[in-house]
Write a protein that holds these residues in place. Structure first.
Motif, short mmCIF file in Angstrom:
data_model
loop_
_atom_site.label_atom_id
_atom_site.label_comp_id
_atom_site.label_asym_id
_atom_site.label_seq_id
_atom_site.Cartn_x
_atom_site.Cartn_y
_atom_site.Cartn_z
N TYR A 87 0.83 -1.20 0.00
CA TYR A 87 0.00 0.00 0.00
C TYR A 87 0.87 1.25 0.00
CZ TYR A 87 -3.00 3.68 1.83
OH TYR A 87 -3.65 4.86 2.03
N TYR A 88 1.89 1.28 0.83
CA TYR A 88 2.78 2.44 0.89
C TYR A 88 3.46 2.67 -0.46
CZ TYR A 88 2.27 2.67 5.98
OH TYR A 88 1.78 2.80 7.26
N GLU A 89 3.78 1.58 -1.13
CA GLU A 89 4.39 1.74 -2.45
C GLU A 89 3.36 2.31 -3.43
OE1 GLU A 89 6.24 -1.78 -3.92
OE2 GLU A 89 6.45 -0.97 -5.95
N GLU A 90 2.16 1.79 -3.34
CA GLU A 90 1.10 2.21 -4.26
C GLU A 90 0.84 3.72 -4.16
OE1 GLU A 90 -2.48 -0.06 -3.72
OE2 GLU A 90 -3.67 1.55 -4.63
N ILE A 91 0.87 4.25 -2.95
CA ILE A 91 0.60 5.67 -2.78
C ILE A 91 1.88 6.50 -2.89
CG2 ILE A 91 -1.42 5.25 -1.32
CD1 ILE A 91 0.33 6.01 1.08
N GLY A 92 2.97 5.84 -3.24
CA GLY A 92 4.19 6.59 -3.51
C GLY A 92 4.95 7.04 -2.28
#
Lengths: 163, 163
Positions: free
Chosen positions: B19-24
Motif C-alpha cells: 500500500y505504501y508503495e502504491e501511494i508513492g
DNA sequence: GTGCGCCTTCCAGTCGCGGGAAGGTCAAGC
DNA sequence: GCTTGACCTTCCCGCGACTGGAAGGCGCAC
C-alpha cells in the motif's frame, strides 16, 4: 416536517439523516410528493442519536441505545453496561494517547530545533536503538497495560465534528 | 530481500508495504522474477515509517518526515515543528476525550443500573434539558477551549494496531 | 510432478459520512 | 402563466489507512 427542518432541529446534517435511514438506524415516513416526513417523535430520536454520537458511541451502539430508549421494559443496568464499556474504551484511548504524548514529548524535548541537521527525533524514528520509549519493534505501544482484548477495533473512538 | 522478510524486519505487514508503495510513500526495486526486492536501506525506511505511524503521524506526515530523514541539509527545527504540531494535536484529542469521559462519567454515576427502566443516561441522551454537560444542541463538545482551527480534520489521530 | 509457501495483481469492504451530479417539487414574485 | 430559487430525491464517488480474499505465477523440497 421536511428533512431540512428536522436537520436544523436535531443538529444532524440532512446527509447524515439519510445515511442513518439507509443503514436502518432510523426510519421516516413519506409525504405524497416523495419527501421524507418527520414527526416530533422522529426529531426526538434524531436528537438522541446526535447526542449519543457526540458522546462517542458508534452507530451500532446508537442502534442498541435507541432500542433501549424505546423499550419501556428496559433495565437501566443494560444501558449502564453499554455506557461503562464505552467509558472503559475512552479510558484506554486516553491512556494510549498519553503514552504517545510521553514518547513524542521526550523526543521533542531532546531536539534543539535549530538549523543544523542533527535531530534526535529523526534518530529515534530511524531506530538507532537509543530510543528510550516503546519505539523498538515488536513491543506494545505505551501505557496500555494489558494485551487489550479490544473489540476487533483499531484505535479510533472518533466523534462527529460539531458545526 | 523479499517482501515477507522485509515485513518481518520492519514490523509492517506486507499488505501495508504494498500500500505504501502504491501511494508513492516508498519505492522498491524488482527482482528478475517480478518480486519486490528490498535493500537494507529500504528496510530502514520501512522501520522509520512504522515507528512514525505508531507515534501517531499520518501517512502524509510520514512522507514529510521521510523526506527530512533523507535530507542531509535538513534543519532539525523543521522536524521539531512537525513533531510539536503533532504533540498539540494529541493534546487536543486527549482534552476532547477527557471531556467526553467527564460527561459520560456523570451520566453513568447517576444511573442506578438495576432492573428498572428509569435511566438518567437515556434521559440525558433524550435531551430532556436536564443534562448538565455539553449535550445540549449547538454547543461545542467539551474541554476544547478554542474553535480549534484544526487542520480540516474530524477528530481522529488514529494509530495502527500493534500485533 | 506435486505440494507448499511465497509472491503478484486486482477488487471489495471497512466507518461515517461529505460532495456533487441529474432531476423532481413547491412557493413566491412578476 | 412563467421563472426563479430553495428545497427535495436518488445515485455514485471519495476520504484514510489499510485488511481480506480471489486468481494466478514462482521457487524449492520431496
Amino acid at each position: 416536517m421536511n428533512i431540512g427542518a428536522a436537520a436544523r432541529r436535531s443538529g444532524l446534517p440532512p446527509k447524515t439523516i439519510r445515511y442513518y435511514e439507509e443503514i436502518g438506524l432510523l426510519t421516516a415516513s413519506r409525504a405524497a410528493n416523495g419527501y421524507r416526513d418527520y414527526s416530533e417523535a422522529d426529531v426526538q430520536r434524531l436528537g438522541f442519536v446526535q447526542r449519543a454520537r457526540r458522546l462517542g458511541f458508534s452507530v451500532e451502539e446508537c442502534r442498541q441505545l435507541l432500542s433501549l430508549y424505546s423499550d419501556r421494559d428496559r433495565a437501566s443496568a443494560d444501558v449502564k453496561a453499554i455506557a461503562l464499556e464505552k467509558l472503559a474504551e475512552i479510558d484506554r484511548r486516553i491512556e494510549e494517547l498519553a503514552g504517545l504524548r510521553r514518547m513524542l514529548g521526550q523526543l521533542v524535548e531532546s531536539c534543539h530545533g535549530d538549523d543544523r541537521p542533527d535531530c534526535p527525533i529523526i534518530d529515534g524514528l530511524a531506530g538507532d536503538g537509543r530510543a528510550g520509549g516503546g519505539l523498538a519493534g515488536g513491543g506494545r505501544a505505551a501505557g496500555a497495560a494489558d494485551p487489550a482484548a479490544s473489540a476487533g477495533a483499531r484505535s479510533g473512538t472518533s466523534v462527529p465534528a460539531v458545526r
